[in-house]
Write a protein that holds these residues in place. Structure first.
Motif, mmCIF file in Angstrom:
data_model
loop_
_atom_site.group_PDB
_atom_site.id
_atom_site.type_symbol
_atom_site.label_atom_id
_atom_site.label_comp_id
_atom_site.label_asym_id
_atom_site.label_seq_id
_atom_site.Cartn_x
_atom_site.Cartn_y
_atom_site.Cartn_z
ATOM 1 N N UNK A 198 0.852 -1.186 0.000
ATOM 2 C CA UNK A 198 0.000 0.000 0.000
ATOM 3 C C UNK A 198 0.888 1.235 0.000
ATOM 4 N N UNK A 199 0.445 2.266 -0.731
ATOM 5 C CA UNK A 199 1.291 3.448 -0.910
ATOM 6 C C UNK A 199 0.593 4.755 -0.552
ATOM 7 N N UNK A 200 -0.735 4.731 -0.501
ATOM 8 C CA UNK A 200 -1.493 5.927 -0.123
ATOM 9 C C UNK A 200 -2.398 5.562 1.044
ATOM 10 N N UNK A 201 -2.390 6.420 2.066
ATOM 11 C CA UNK A 201 -3.214 6.205 3.247
ATOM 12 C C UNK A 201 -4.082 7.437 3.464
ATOM 13 N N UNK A 202 -5.403 7.244 3.512
ATOM 14 C CA UNK A 202 -6.362 8.324 3.700
ATOM 15 C C UNK A 202 -7.172 8.000 4.960
ATOM 16 N N UNK A 203 -7.200 8.920 5.916
ATOM 17 C CA UNK A 203 -7.914 8.692 7.170
ATOM 18 C C UNK A 203 -9.037 9.705 7.331
ATOM 19 N N UNK A 204 -10.252 9.206 7.467
ATOM 20 C CA UNK A 204 -11.396 10.048 7.773
ATOM 21 C C UNK A 204 -11.544 10.109 9.285
ATOM 22 N N UNK A 205 -10.791 11.041 9.894
ATOM 23 C CA UNK A 205 -10.816 11.190 11.343
ATOM 24 C C UNK A 205 -9.878 10.211 12.028
ATOM 25 N N UNK A 206 -9.857 10.292 13.353
ATOM 26 C CA UNK A 206 -9.077 9.378 14.160
ATOM 27 C C UNK A 206 -7.623 9.779 14.289
ATOM 28 N N UNK A 207 -6.885 8.907 14.957
ATOM 29 C CA UNK A 207 -5.464 9.104 15.218
ATOM 30 C C UNK A 207 -4.809 7.743 15.043
ATOM 31 N N UNK A 208 -4.645 7.334 13.809
ATOM 32 C CA UNK A 208 -4.330 5.957 13.460
ATOM 33 C C UNK A 208 -3.063 5.465 14.133
ATOM 34 N N UNK A 209 -1.973 6.232 14.065
ATOM 35 C CA UNK A 209 -0.703 5.708 14.563
ATOM 36 C C UNK A 209 -0.708 5.565 16.082
ATOM 37 N N UNK A 210 -1.515 6.356 16.776
ATOM 38 C CA UNK A 210 -1.581 6.243 18.231
ATOM 39 C C UNK A 210 -2.576 5.178 18.673
ATOM 40 N N UNK A 211 -3.569 4.885 17.850
ATOM 41 C CA UNK A 211 -4.618 3.947 18.245
ATOM 42 C C UNK A 211 -4.248 2.497 17.965
ATOM 43 N N UNK A 212 -3.307 2.260 17.071
ATOM 44 C CA UNK A 212 -3.024 0.923 16.587
ATOM 45 C C UNK A 212 -1.909 0.257 17.389
ATOM 46 N N UNK A 213 -1.738 -1.064 17.250
ATOM 47 C CA UNK A 213 -0.723 -1.778 18.033
ATOM 48 C C UNK A 213 0.677 -1.615 17.462
ATOM 49 N N UNK A 214 1.631 -2.150 18.217
ATOM 50 C CA UNK A 214 3.020 -2.265 17.761
ATOM 51 C C UNK A 214 3.526 -0.934 17.217
ATOM 52 N N UNK A 215 3.606 0.059 18.081
ATOM 53 C CA UNK A 215 3.809 1.453 17.692
ATOM 54 C C UNK A 215 5.001 1.655 16.770
ATOM 55 N N UNK A 216 6.135 1.056 17.091
ATOM 56 C CA UNK A 216 7.323 1.279 16.268
ATOM 57 C C UNK A 216 7.137 0.728 14.864
ATOM 58 N N UNK A 217 6.517 -0.444 14.758
ATOM 59 C CA UNK A 217 6.255 -1.035 13.445
ATOM 60 C C UNK A 217 5.263 -0.172 12.672
ATOM 61 N N UNK A 218 4.206 0.255 13.352
ATOM 62 C CA UNK A 218 3.178 1.064 12.690
ATOM 63 C C UNK A 218 3.749 2.384 12.198
ATOM 64 N N UNK A 219 4.539 3.052 13.023
ATOM 65 C CA UNK A 219 5.072 4.353 12.614
ATOM 66 C C UNK A 219 6.057 4.202 11.452
ATOM 67 N N UNK A 220 6.872 3.164 11.482
ATOM 68 C CA UNK A 220 7.787 2.936 10.359
ATOM 69 C C UNK A 220 7.004 2.642 9.083
ATOM 70 N N UNK A 221 5.913 1.898 9.207
ATOM 71 C CA UNK A 221 5.078 1.584 8.046
ATOM 72 C C UNK A 221 4.441 2.847 7.478
ATOM 73 N N UNK A 222 3.937 3.710 8.363
ATOM 74 C CA UNK A 222 3.294 4.934 7.895
ATOM 75 C C UNK A 222 4.286 5.831 7.163
ATOM 76 N N UNK A 223 5.502 5.888 7.648
ATOM 77 C CA UNK A 223 6.506 6.748 7.011
ATOM 78 C C UNK A 223 6.946 6.212 5.650
ATOM 79 N N UNK A 224 6.612 4.961 5.335
ATOM 80 C CA UNK A 224 6.933 4.405 4.022
ATOM 81 C C UNK A 224 5.940 4.834 2.944
ATOM 82 N N UNK A 225 4.782 5.351 3.351
ATOM 83 C CA UNK A 225 3.744 5.718 2.388
ATOM 84 C C UNK A 225 4.207 6.869 1.498
ATOM 85 N N UNK A 226 3.738 6.871 0.263
ATOM 86 C CA UNK A 226 4.020 8.006 -0.625
ATOM 87 C C UNK A 226 3.211 9.224 -0.211
ATOM 88 N N UNK A 227 1.967 8.988 0.214
ATOM 89 C CA UNK A 227 1.087 10.085 0.611
ATOM 90 C C UNK A 227 0.217 9.626 1.762
#
Length: 772
Positions: free
Chosen positions: A475-504
C-alpha cells in the motif's frame, strides 16, 4: 507514607499552559476511589469547559449536547432515553465537547514555527492542547514543514497519487467512529467507485470480535437490548468494562435498574470506581448523600478467564436442570428457536473445575453463588466492552456468553439480551453505512443496483492488514477520515515505520494529533467541521450503541472559514478523482445531505423514509429483539461448542491489559490525572498487585521497564512507575497509547483480527531510565 495499594501523597499539579509540555516528574499516586461522579465531576466538567471555551460557549454548547434538536456528543455512543435531562452529558462528554469547541487555533504560523520532526517529539497531550486546525496544510516530499494549501490543490495532489497507483488496492481508506452516517455512506461509495474494499476502521480494533460472534450465533452483529430493557432487567452482568470513565451515562441507567430491583454483577480484573458506587450529580442523594451502590457481586477475574467463567456458569445451570428437570432450561425456547443445544450441553459435561479455577482465579463457591443470582432472575442482560473483545479467543468467549443467555431464553424478550457497549459515537453507524472491508454480497448488490456500477467483490485489508501492507510496500497511499491511526493501533514502532513508508498520507481532522507528525513522504491535513459547529442549514445523523438513529446539528460558528464538512471533502475529492464524466451526483450530495439519505433509504435495510424520520429519530429493525427471529445460516439462534484453553504465562511474567485513564477518550488526552485510580500528574504507570511486586523484588513507587515477549522478539516500554493496586493476581494494567508499543502486530484475535491488547505477556524489570 505508603499504604498497601499506593502512596498516599497528594499535591496539586500546576495546570500547563498550551505551549508547555508535561513531565512525568509531576506524578503522584494516592489511594483509588470507591465511588464515581458526584459534585467533583461537575466541577471538573465546568473547569475544563471554561478553560477551553469560555463561559459563553460553555453555556451555548453543553445545553445542546444529546438533545433532540442539538448535536450528538462526539464522545461515546451511549443512547439517550425518551425523557432527557436538561444536562444530558457526563464529565467526559463535556471534556470531548470542550476539546472540539475550544477557542484555541492551530494556524499556518504554528506549522511554520514547528517542524514535523519537532511535533513527532511532543506528547499526545501537548498536541491536542494546541487547538483547532484552521486551514488545509501540505507537506511536500523532502520537506520537514507543512505549508498552507488551497482545497483545489489538495484534492489535485490526492487524485494525482491515487491515479498513479498500479491498482486501487494500493490505497487504504481508514475511518474513525466520529464520522456521520451521511459522510460514511458517500465515503464508502467513493472508495468502491474507485475500485477497492480497503476500508479498515476503528471497529477492527474494538468490537469486531462482537460482530463476528453475534452474527454467527444470533444473525445480527449488534446488541439486542434497548435502554428500556436495561431498566427492567432482573440481573445485569457488566463484563470487562469501565463505564465510569468510558461511557459514564451508563451509570445512570444502571442506577435506574437498581431502583427497579435489579442486581448487578461486575466481572473485571480491576475494581472500577463507577461500578462500586455512583453519586449521580443530578439527584440529591448523589450530591449530599452516599449515592447508589451499584455492584452486588464483584467477580475479580483473571485476564482472559471469561470464557471459562461462562462455561462454568452454564455447566452449573445444566446440573441444576438435571436435579430439577423443567425448572432451569427454557425448553420451549431452546426447542423452537435454537440449534446445537445437545452438542453444546454434552461438551460441558467434561468441564474440568481445576482448569476453571486456574483460568478465572475465582473460587468455585463464588461461581456457585453467582448461579444462584441467575436462577433467581427472570431476565438477564450481559454487557461487555473491550475487556472481552481484545483477546486471542475473544470470538469464542462472546459465543459462550450467548450460549449462557440462550440456555434460559434470555434473548428476544423484555429485560434480557446481549449488550456490547460500543465506544465511539457512530462507530456502529459507520458499519451500518458500509464501512466494512469485508462487505456482504447483499449490500454490494444494492450499491450496484442503485448507482449503476459494479463494486469490487474481493475483501480488503482490515486495520492490522493495512499496517502490514504499508510495511511491506503493498500500500502506498493512506487516507484517514478522522481518528489518530498511529496512536490507536498496536506495535507502535512497526506502525510508525510503516506509515513513514507511504508516498502520501491524508488526515481529515479537527485537531492536531500524532498521526499528523508521523506521516508519508507527502502529507496533507484537511481540516473539517466538528459536531458542535453549524453546517449551513444541513444536519447529519448518527446511530447509537443500541441501534437508534437520530439527527445531529451543531450551532457554533465554525472554527475557521476554511473548514469543509466531511461530506463536502469526500464529494469534492470524488469529482476531482473520478472526473467530470462520472455519473454519480457528487455535487448534489455535497449540497444536500437529504439526497444522500434518500439513497441510503434505498440501499440500507431499515432506513425507509429516512428523511421523514431523521429529525425525531427511529430504531433500526432488530430481528432477535423485535421478532425473536434469528437470521443465521440455520435460521435459528446457534449454540456453539468452544474449546477452553487457559492462557498460561511463563514463570515471572504477568498478563498486561491496556486501559484508559479518566482524563482520556480513546487517544485524546484531556489531562494528566486519573482521579478514580488515584493518579495525578502523569500517565507512565503500571498497576500491579502488591504481592506480584514483592515476588519480583519490587515495591510501590519503583521505576520499572515493561518488556513484552513474542516469537519475533521483544518490545520495550521504559520508565513506568509501579503502583501497588488491587488488581487480580498475575495481571497488570497500563494506559494506552503509551503501552501500544508492547502489543505485537501479529497477536490478534482468531477470526476477527482484533489486536490482543488485553492479554499481553510482559515482564517487569527495574529501570535505569529517569522519568521524562
Amino acid at each position: 507514607m505508603s499504604g498497601a495499594f499506593g502512596t498516599t501523597r497528594r499535591r496539586d499539579v500546576a495546570r500547563k499552559a498550551p505551549d508547555e509540555d508535561v513531565s512525568e516528574k509531576d506524578l503522584t499516586v494516592g489511594p483509588p476511589k470507591d465511588w464515581a461522579a458526584g459534585v467533583t465531576a461537575v466541577a471538573n466538567s465546568l473547569r475544563m469547559s471554561y478553560d477551553q471555551m469560555g463561559a459563553g460557549r460553555t453555556l451555548l454548547t453543553l445545553v445542546r449536547v444529546n438533545q433532540k434538536h442539538g448535536f450528538d456528543c462526539p464522545g461515546c455512543a451511549w443512547p439517550e432515553g425518551d425523557h432527557r435531562s436538561p444536562a444530558e452529558f457526563c464529565e467526559n462528554g463535556a471534556k470531548a465537547v470542550a476539546e472540539e469547541a475550544t477557542t484555541r487555533r492551530v494556524t499556518p504560523e504554528f506549522f511554520a514555527a514547528h517542524s514535523v520532526r519537532e511535533l513527532a517529539g511532543r506528547t499526545e497531550y501537548w498536541l491536542g492542547q494546541q487547538g483547532r486546525l484552521t486551514e488545509p496544510m501540505y507537506k511536500p516530499a523532502g520537506s520537514d514543514h507543512y505549508r498552507p494549501v488551497g482545497w483545489d490543490e489538495a484534492f489535485a495532489v490526492i487524485a494525482r497519487e491515487l491515479r498513479a497507483l498500479a491498482s486501487p488496492d494500493e490505497a487504504l481508506f481508514y475511518t474513525s467512529g466520529r464520522t456521520s452516517n451521511e459522510a460514511a455512506f458517500v465515503y464508502q461509495l467513493l472508495v468502491r467507485r474507485f475500485g477497492t474494499n480497503n476500508l479498515p476502521d476503528c471497529s477492527n480494533m474494538c468490537h469486531e470480535s462482537s460482530g463476528f460472534a453475534l452474527n454467527e450465533t444470533l444473525g445480527i452483529g449488534k446488541g439486542t437490548v434497548s435502554l428500556a430493557d436495561l431498566h427492567r432487567a432482573d440481573l445485569v452482568f457488566v463484563v470487562g468494562q469501565n463505564p465510569g470513565t468510558n461511557h459514564p451515562r451508563m451509570l445512570s441507567a444502571l442506577e435506574k435498574a437498581k431502583r427497579n430491583g435489579a442486581r448487578i454483577i461486575a466481572v473485571n480484573p480491576l475494581p472500577e470506581a463507577g461500578l462500586l458506587r455512583f453519586k449521580n450529580p443530578q439527584r440529591a442523594a448523589g450530591v449530599v448523600g452516599r449515592g447508589t451502590t451499584l455492584t452486588d457481586r464483584f467477580l475479580q477475574i483473571r485476564l482472559n478467564g471469561d470464557l471459562a467463567l461462562f462455561q462454568a456458569l452454564s455447566r452449573l445451570l445444566l446440573d441444576a436442570e438435571d436435579a430439577a428437570p423443567g425448572t432451569v432450561v427454557d425448553r420451549e425456547f431452546v426447542e423452537e428457536h435454537t440449534h446445537g443445544f445437545e452438542e453444546w450441553a454434552a461438551s460441558l459435561r467434561d468441564l474440568d473445575w481445576d482448569t476453571v479455577t486456574e483460568a478465572t482465579g475465582l473460587e468455585r463457591s463464588a461461581i456457585e453463588e453467582t448461579v444462584r443470582d441467575v436462577l433467581a432472575a427472570e431476565s438477564v442482560i450481559v454487557c461487555w466492552a473491550m475487556g472481552l473483545t481484545q483477546h486471542k479467543n475473544s470470538v469464542p468467549t462472546i459465543r459462550e456468553v450467548v450460549n449462557f443467555l440462550l440456555l434460559r431464553g434470555n434473548v428476544g424478550r423484555p429485560g434480557a439480551g446481549v449488550c456490547p457497549v460500543r465506544g465511539h459515537s457512530n462507530v456502529q453507524g459507520d458499519r451500518t453505512m458500509g464501512i466494512n472491508e469485508k462487505p456482504g454480497a447483499a449490500f454490494l448488490d444494492a450499491i450496484r443496483d442503485e448507482f449503476g456500477f459494479e463494486p469490487p467483490r474481493d475483501h480488503g485489508f482490515d486495520t492490522v492488514e493495512a499496517i502490514r501492507a504499508l510495511r511491506d510496500g503493498q500500500a502506498k497511499v493512506f487516507f484517514a477520515m478522522g481518528g489518530n491511526f498511529v496512536a490507536a493501533t498496536p506495535d507502535t514502532e512497526v506502525t510508525e515505520a510503516a506509515m513513514r513508508r507511504a508516498r502520501l498520507t491524508v488526515q481529515v481532522s479537527t485537531k492536531l494529533n500524532r498521526s499528523h507528525a508521523v506521516c508519508g513522504e507527502e502529507a496533507l491535513i484537511l481540516p473539517t467541521l466538528g459536531r458542535t459547529e453549524e453546517d449551513g442549514d444541513r444536519f447529519v445523523t448518527v446511530e447509537d450503541s443500541m441501534g437508534l438513529v437520530h439527527a445531529s446539528r451543531g450551532r457554533l460558528r465554525p472554527a475557521s472559514p476554511h473548514l469543509l464538512s466531511e461530506v463536502e471533502i469526500v464529494c469534492r475529492l470524488a469529482r476531482e478523482l473520478l472526473g467530470p464524466d462520472d455519473h454519480l451526483p457528487w455535487e448534489e450530495f455535497a449540497a444536500d445531505y437529504g439526497a444522500i439519505r434518500d439513497r441510503i433509504a434505498r440501499v440500507v435495510p431499515g432506513f425507509q423514509d429516512f428523511n421523514a424520520r431523521a429529525l425525531e429519530g427511529f430504531a433500526l429493525p432488530n430481528a432477535p429483539r423485535d421478532e425473536r427471529r434469528f437470521p443465521t445460516a440455520t435460521g435459528r439462534a446457534n449454540f456453539t461448542v468452544n474449546a477452553l484453553e487457559v492462557l498460561r504465562v511463563p514463570e515471572g511474567r504477568l498478563l498486561l491489559q491496556t486501559v484508559r485513564s479518566h482524563d482520556q477518550y480513546n487517544t485524546t488526552i484531556y489531562g494528566m490525572d486519573d482521579r478514580y485510580r488515584g493518579v495525578r500528574g502523569g500517565r507512565r504507570v503500571v498497576f500491579v498487585h502488591p504481592d506480584d511486586l514483592a515476588e519480583r523484588g519490587l515495591a510501590d513507587g519503583d521505576l520499572v521497564d515493561l518488556t513484552s515477549e513474542w516469537p519475533d522478539g521483544e518490545r520495550h516500554a521504559e520508565a513506568f512507575r509501579a503502583v501497588a493496586y488491587p488488581t487480580a493476581r498475575g495481571c497488570c494494567a497500563a494506559y494506552f497509547p503509551e503501552t501500544n508499543v508492547l502489543v505485537p502486530l501479529d497477536s490478534v484475535a482468531e477470526t476477527s483480527g482484533t489486536p490482543t491488547s488485553k492479554s499481553v505477556v510482559v515482564r517487569l524489570s527495574r529501570s535505569d531510565a529517569a522519568p521524562a
